[in-house]
Scaffold this motif. Structure first.
Motif, PDB file in Angstrom:
ATOM      1  N   LEU A  18       0.576  -1.083   0.083  1.00  0.00           N
ATOM      2  CA  LEU A  18      -0.093   0.206  -0.165  1.00  0.00           C
ATOM      3  C   LEU A  18       0.903   0.861  -0.055  1.00  0.00           C
ATOM      4  O   LEU A  18       0.527   1.986  -0.411  1.00  0.00           O
ATOM      5  N   PHE A  19       2.478   0.756   0.800  1.00  0.00           N
ATOM      6  CA  PHE A  19       3.184   2.120   0.626  1.00  0.00           C
ATOM      7  C   PHE A  19       3.466   2.918  -1.151  1.00  0.00           C
ATOM      8  O   PHE A  19       3.424   4.296  -0.977  1.00  0.00           O
ATOM      9  N   SER A  20       3.760   1.921  -1.619  1.00  0.00           N
ATOM     10  CA  SER A  20       4.113   2.572  -2.746  1.00  0.00           C
ATOM     11  C   SER A  20       3.193   2.903  -4.309  1.00  0.00           C
ATOM     12  O   SER A  20       3.871   2.777  -5.242  1.00  0.00           O
ATOM     13  N   ASP A  21       1.937   2.549  -3.823  1.00  0.00           N
ATOM     14  CA  ASP A  21       0.686   2.189  -4.457  1.00  0.00           C
ATOM     15  C   ASP A  21       0.434   3.501  -4.858  1.00  0.00           C
ATOM     16  O   ASP A  21      -0.471   3.684  -3.703  1.00  0.00           O
ATOM     17  N   ALA A  22       0.384   4.335  -6.411  1.00  0.00           N
ATOM     18  CA  ALA A  22       0.130   5.752  -6.436  1.00  0.00           C
ATOM     19  C   ALA A  22      -1.850   5.860  -6.326  1.00  0.00           C
ATOM     20  O   ALA A  22      -2.268   6.469  -7.032  1.00  0.00           O
ATOM     21  N   ARG A  23      -2.003   4.278  -6.819  1.00  0.00           N
ATOM     22  CA  ARG A  23      -3.717   4.667  -7.184  1.00  0.00           C
ATOM     23  C   ARG A  23      -4.621   5.212  -6.200  1.00  0.00           C
ATOM     24  O   ARG A  23      -5.312   5.250  -6.274  1.00  0.00           O
ATOM     25  N   PHE A  24      -3.392   5.133  -4.600  1.00  0.00           N
ATOM     26  CA  PHE A  24      -4.427   5.295  -3.657  1.00  0.00           C
ATOM     27  C   PHE A  24      -3.878   6.822  -3.779  1.00  0.00           C
ATOM     28  O   PHE A  24      -3.280   7.960  -2.535  1.00  0.00           O
ATOM     29  N   SER A  25      -4.473   8.061  -4.841  1.00  0.00           N
ATOM     30  CA  SER A  25      -4.334   8.878  -4.592  1.00  0.00           C
ATOM     31  C   SER A  25      -5.522   9.932  -5.804  1.00  0.00           C
ATOM     32  O   SER A  25      -5.666   9.160  -6.768  1.00  0.00           O
ATOM     33  N   GLY A  39      -4.117   9.418  -9.237  1.00  0.00           N
ATOM     34  CA  GLY A  39      -3.139   8.363  -9.323  1.00  0.00           C
ATOM     35  C   GLY A  39      -1.346   8.136  -9.771  1.00  0.00           C
ATOM     36  O   GLY A  39      -1.157   7.601 -10.360  1.00  0.00           O
ATOM     37  N   LYS A  40      -1.413   9.585  -8.833  1.00  0.00           N
ATOM     38  CA  LYS A  40       0.558   9.496  -9.120  1.00  0.00           C
ATOM     39  C   LYS A  40       1.216   9.797  -7.520  1.00  0.00           C
ATOM     40  O   LYS A  40       2.386   9.718  -7.766  1.00  0.00           O
ATOM     41  N   VAL A  41       0.047   9.860  -7.189  1.00  0.00           N
ATOM     42  CA  VAL A  41       0.827  10.333  -5.400  1.00  0.00           C
ATOM     43  C   VAL A  41       1.477   8.656  -4.800  1.00  0.00           C
ATOM     44  O   VAL A  41       0.113   8.580  -4.924  1.00  0.00           O
ATOM     45  N   SER A  42       2.091   8.417  -4.244  1.00  0.00           N
ATOM     46  CA  SER A  42       2.403   7.222  -2.954  1.00  0.00           C
ATOM     47  C   SER A  42       2.363   7.970  -1.873  1.00  0.00           C
ATOM     48  O   SER A  42       3.104   8.696  -2.118  1.00  0.00           O
ATOM     49  N   VAL A  94      -8.673  -0.981  -2.149  1.00  0.00           N
ATOM     50  CA  VAL A  94      -8.279  -2.135  -1.461  1.00  0.00           C
ATOM     51  C   VAL A  94      -9.474  -3.378  -1.424  1.00  0.00           C
ATOM     52  O   VAL A  94      -8.731  -4.774  -2.140  1.00  0.00           O
ATOM     53  N   ALA A  95     -11.026  -3.616  -1.878  1.00  0.00           N
ATOM     54  CA  ALA A  95     -11.946  -4.782  -2.288  1.00  0.00           C
ATOM     55  C   ALA A  95     -11.926  -5.154  -4.116  1.00  0.00           C
ATOM     56  O   ALA A  95     -11.153  -5.900  -4.052  1.00  0.00           O
ATOM     57  N   ALA A  96     -11.097  -4.329  -4.507  1.00  0.00           N
ATOM     58  CA  ALA A  96     -10.967  -5.263  -6.510  1.00  0.00           C
ATOM     59  C   ALA A  96      -8.517  -5.401  -6.118  1.00  0.00           C
ATOM     60  O   ALA A  96      -9.724  -6.251  -7.045  1.00  0.00           O
ATOM     61  N   HIS A  97      -8.410  -4.653  -5.591  1.00  0.00           N
ATOM     62  CA  HIS A  97      -6.647  -5.112  -5.730  1.00  0.00           C
ATOM     63  C   HIS A  97      -6.099  -5.467  -4.254  1.00  0.00           C
ATOM     64  O   HIS A  97      -5.004  -6.119  -4.505  1.00  0.00           O
ATOM     65  N   TYR A  98      -6.612  -6.060  -3.264  1.00  0.00           N
ATOM     66  CA  TYR A  98      -6.081  -6.035  -2.004  1.00  0.00           C
ATOM     67  C   TYR A  98      -7.418  -7.245  -1.225  1.00  0.00           C
ATOM     68  O   TYR A  98      -6.583  -7.442   0.606  1.00  0.00           O
ATOM     69  N   ARG A  99      -8.238  -7.388  -1.469  1.00  0.00           N
ATOM     70  CA  ARG A  99      -8.785  -8.296  -1.045  1.00  0.00           C
ATOM     71  C   ARG A  99      -8.178  -9.558  -0.185  1.00  0.00           C
ATOM     72  O   ARG A  99      -8.757  -9.886   1.247  1.00  0.00           O
TER      73      ARG A  99
END
Length: 370
Positions: A78-85, A88-91, A165-170
């Motif tokens: 999660l720390f390096s996943d830029a989708r959490f912005s 889509g460019k910031v992690s 999270v549900a889509a990629h880390y469930r």
């Protein structure tokens, strides 16, 4: 996980001793010369600098999963996943770059916008009861959540993050936290902060839905905190030197240069930098107004004075509904000092391991060099 950075190359960045040790030493007996010309008092102070003296970070009762390997691994991803912005460019790693001692080298950090303070390194942050320069968060997991919803950092919102999270880390999420709540029918972009439309969509959700999404959001922070707490400093040249002389040995030739040794003597002696920058992490983890000029004189940063109300009201604090701690375990928050005039313009003493490689300096990058 240990982070493989090199030692600081300027001993002006090296500090020593806790205040309690200094008080004890002030009343010690006659000075006598020890290894390499250090007195017994000085050697006792030097010993407190060694990384070997750093105890494990205290357990955070508000985060029940912080020591689980599966939580550490989920947090690392999660720390390096830029989708959490928002763009889509910031992690998290954008401002806390592992190749830059988990900071970004900028005067003030840049996410989807530009912030007002520097990014603090996160290695060793689990030893501090307060997070951020002003201490507006009281745990690593709560700290991790702040930037995710901040308009100029990640700029996102809770339902978007829960759905990611549900889509990629469930599977890894459920391995740590149990079954995810149903998220069907939720608005794609809703949260208590952010744009007016996002806040309105959040208000239109049921209380049960808001609680479920906020629980997933809190767990994102707990996983990231588990990863951050697994990071450790590597020994430096200073540690090699200190460990040798404290043991009564002559240090390896050239491990510290003459000017570095002079700087070290100043920092544990006449300079009295040890008053605030002490122990293996070179920080008392307290808040001080040291007279550093504000970045914007027209709008001076009030620092800790404004942060106490924020941490007290934070829904993700130790006493909140998403904490795993019992109220009796939240002593720092329960007995937090809030009405001291000295808090105005006060900021947390930064740890100074590797500081020579982390220009610029102070809470808003006001000083370009050491």
């Amino acid at each position: 996980m240990r982070h493989p950075w090199n030692a600081s190359w300027l001993l002006g960045s090296l500090f020593a001793a806790s205040a309690a040790v200094l008080v004890t030493l002030a009343h010690a007996g006659p000075r006598s010369t020890g290894a390499e010309g250090w007195s017994e008092r000085e050697l006792a102070v030097l010993a407190t600098l060694s990384l070997q003296r750093l105890p494990p970070a205290p357990v955070d009762p508000s985060n029940a999963v912080e020591r689980r390997p599966a939580a550490v691994e989920l947090g690392r991803r999660l720390f390096s996943d830029a989708r959490f912005s928002a763009n889509g460019k910031v992690s998290c790693a954008s401002c806390h770059d592992p190749q830059r001692q988990f900071q970004d080298g900028l005067p003030v950090s840049r996410g989807v916008g530009t912030g007002a303070r520097r990014a603090m390194p996160i290695v060793g942050a689990g030893h501090s009861p307060w997070l951020f320069w002003d201490g507006r968060k009281d745990s690593l997991w709560s700290q991790a959540l702040g930037p995710l919803e901040d308009a100029v950092e990640h700029g996102g919102n809770r339902t978007r993050y829960a759905q990611l999270v549900a889509a990629h880390y469930r599977a890894p999420y459920e391995a740590v936290f149990g079954t995810m709540p149903p998220l069907d029918g939720l608005p794609p972009d809703a949260g208590p902060h952010g744009a007016v439309a996002e806040q309105a969509a959040w208000a239109a959700m049921s209380e049960r839905q808001r609680a479920a999404v906020s629980r997933v959001f809190a767990n994102i922070g707990k996983a990231i905190a588990a990863y951050e707490k697994s990071l450790q400093h590597e020994p430096t040249r200073l540690d090699r030197y200190v460990d040798a002389v404290v043991a009564g040995r002559t240090a390896d030739a050239g491990v510290l240069q003459p000017d570095e040794l002079r700087g070290l003597r100043l920092f544990i002696g006449k300079g009295q930098c040890v008053s605030c920058h002490n122990g293996p992490l070179f920080s008392d983890r307290q808040f001080h107004n040291t007279g550093v000029p504000p970045r914007d004189p027209a709008r001076p940063d009030r620092g800790r004075a404004d942060a106490t109300a924020k941490v007290r009201a934070d829904e993700f604090n130790c006493l909140g509904a998403f904490s795993d701690a019992a109220p009796a375990q939240c002593q720092e928050l329960r007995f937090m000092v809030e009405d001291d005039p000295a808090l105005l313009g006060a900021f947390k003493t930064p740890g100074l391991r590797g500081v020579a490689q982390r220009a610029p300096y102070m809470h808003a990058g006001q000083l370009a060099t050491l």
